[in-house]
Motif scaffolding. Sequence first.
Motif, short mmCIF file in Angstrom:
data_model
loop_
_atom_site.label_atom_id
_atom_site.label_comp_id
_atom_site.label_asym_id
_atom_site.label_seq_id
_atom_site.Cartn_x
_atom_site.Cartn_y
_atom_site.Cartn_z
N SER A 203 0.91 -0.94 0.45
CA SER A 203 0.17 -0.12 0.01
C SER A 203 0.63 1.35 0.31
N LEU A 204 1.94 1.35 0.62
CA LEU A 204 3.02 2.60 0.69
C LEU A 204 3.25 2.51 -0.52
N ILE A 205 4.08 1.38 -1.49
CA ILE A 205 4.77 1.52 -2.13
C ILE A 205 3.56 1.87 -3.51
N THR A 206 2.08 1.40 -3.17
CA THR A 206 1.54 2.32 -4.37
C THR A 206 0.98 3.72 -4.43
N GLU A 207 0.92 3.95 -2.85
CA GLU A 207 0.91 5.62 -2.07
C GLU A 207 2.25 6.63 -2.98
N ILE A 208 3.01 6.28 -2.96
CA ILE A 208 3.80 6.79 -3.06
C ILE A 208 4.45 7.06 -5.49
N LYS A 209 4.21 5.55 -5.05
CA LYS A 209 3.93 5.69 -7.24
C LYS A 209 3.19 6.58 -7.38
N SER A 210 1.72 7.06 -7.06
CA SER A 210 1.13 7.48 -7.16
C SER A 210 1.37 9.28 -6.87
N LYS A 211 2.51 9.52 -6.30
CA LYS A 211 2.52 10.90 -5.99
C LYS A 211 4.17 11.51 -7.01
N ILE A 212 5.19 9.98 -6.91
CA ILE A 212 5.38 10.71 -7.78
C ILE A 212 5.47 10.99 -9.50
N LYS A 213 4.76 10.09 -9.64
CA LYS A 213 4.14 10.36 -10.57
C LYS A 213 3.27 11.37 -11.27
N LEU B 223 12.77 5.17 -6.85
CA LEU B 223 12.62 4.16 -7.77
C LEU B 223 11.52 3.10 -6.30
N PRO B 224 10.17 2.97 -6.08
CA PRO B 224 9.85 2.60 -5.13
C PRO B 224 9.34 0.99 -5.51
N ILE B 225 9.99 0.23 -3.79
CA ILE B 225 9.60 -1.37 -4.38
C ILE B 225 9.38 -1.36 -2.48
N THR B 226 8.76 -3.16 -2.59
CA THR B 226 8.36 -3.16 -1.46
C THR B 226 10.27 -4.63 -1.31
N PHE B 227 10.16 -4.76 -0.17
CA PHE B 227 11.74 -5.44 0.43
C PHE B 227 11.56 -6.54 -0.40
#
Length: 587
Positions: free
Chosen positions: A178-188, A196-200
């Motif tokens: 969910s955090l990755i989805t949130e940050i991807k939306s904001k960087i877009k 570059l967001p990714i889960t561990f």
Amino acid sequence: MNINSQDLLIDVENEYVKKTKIGLIGICTIPDENIILNISDFPNQIFLKTKYKQFLWLKNKKTYKIECEKNIINVWLCKIISIDQFLKESDIKLSEEEININNLKNDIELIDIIYGRCINSMNFLDKVYRDYIYRHKFKNNEIVAIKSVAGSGKTTTLLELAKIHNNKKILYIAFNKSLITEIKSKIKEQSINNLLPITFDALMRDVFINKSGIDSPGIIDLKPHNIGGFIDWFSNKPYRIKNFYIKHFSKFCNQTEFNNITDFSNKILGNEKKLLITMWQKSIKYELITFDSIRKLVEINQWCKNYVDNRYNMIFIDESQDFDNTMLKILLEDTVIPKLFVGDPMQAIYEWKGCINAFDKLPSNTLMIEFYSTFRVGLPACIDITDKFNNCWMISRSNNITNIEYDQSPIDPYVYLFRSWKNLLKTAQYIPNIWIHNYDSQVEYIKRLHNKLQISNLDEDELNEFSDDLPMFLLKLSLEDLEKLINNIDNNLVEKSESNVQMYTIHSYKGLEDNIIRIFNDIDIKKEENLYYVALTRGKKRIILDTIPILYDDSSDNKKQTLIENFGVKKITQSKRKNEEKELLII
């Protein structure tokens, strides 16, 4: 104290005087509390004479409570000036003998950082540290950590840092999707191309593919119902035995003390478990691939060495309070590029999943910074919240007026938070126009769990896998009762956009916020402080607490035993347990 001139000079040669590396702030303990009253209305400049070849300029007469070198002290915060600057700025005339420059020490001793422990110091230092992190020059082998209170804008900080370091390729690692989805939306939205967001686990999968040469590894979620497909011996064995091996395989993969499965078996389980060794051997041969086994292979073989460093220039680690030992070891030992850990230790609520608070395990040379301002929770609620917890250092910079209320049922739409699914479901029967987060998948899971509880044994180890008392609740329900409960809830459900009440567990609402938050009274406030803090810090305008008393036993062990005795957890017969235990000793 020299009072024969317009300006004032106070002798602090015997006081604790230091200079901070961040901000170059002079700090000085106050020689006499009475002096605070004496200088409060003093109209002219005040200077402090130290035992160093530098003076302190007391431009601000406020007193500050700070934590410095693990001690909490009351100090003045001052500007550091040279003797020449003092003589230029002040109308105080001192002779060479009075200054005694030859007997003075050189520069004021330097310390890395101080921490705010009162409203004055938090207000002052929050701005200093936010400004500092934007100007900081990150170096290889450097670790910086930011303890950031709820609603402090940590995501905004990370995005701003990505913009500032736009010539660097930055790896952003988070604990959940969910955090990755949130940050991807904001960087877009902000056209940020270097973060570059990714889960561990996704990162570990990429490393595994690179090192193993397997383009599409068949990663499985190992469960008692499917383990027989990988090791034939398990096919017709009892659930408890299958679960035993799955759990301890996962434990081996997610600990950092042992790299040898035989050593782990002998030390942790008391003897060599051949089937456990077989499971690991299959993992080494890539015949049994799980996210847990991938992690362990990456850790043991140090596959992250050079892999991350060759692809990125920095690493941002978000929600660091939700990390685990394996993640931390890999990042600390197998990467040298600068690392920034960000999170809130008071929001560490996943210990039951094996998570650790990474802030407690970072190296001693870590630069630890604190952000104190919440932009979510306004006054007076912010003060009320900090009063409820020890070591909660938070101030409000929100424009909201936020109040804590009790036993209200708002007319306006609101979010209703629960510790447990049990109380969420029971309450949902009676409230119209509701929407429940993740309801459809949760109901399917509950039906499967209820069915399993009717036909399978449930022991204390299995109880530990749940964060709440859902199994205990389901054990009390017949199939007819469960169907009636679900039907009653279904009658109250509407679309999210049409709902008056949105219902979440506290765990699922972490990171979110709403104008009106209502909190059900099923939190053990004494034992679950962090969970309570998370719930309280979701509200922007109204935070409503239900106050109907909930009884808890004196200890979690007693509580669990009481649940086992009172709610009919199925007990394994002595003979059957002995047979299974003998079998586990052998295999």
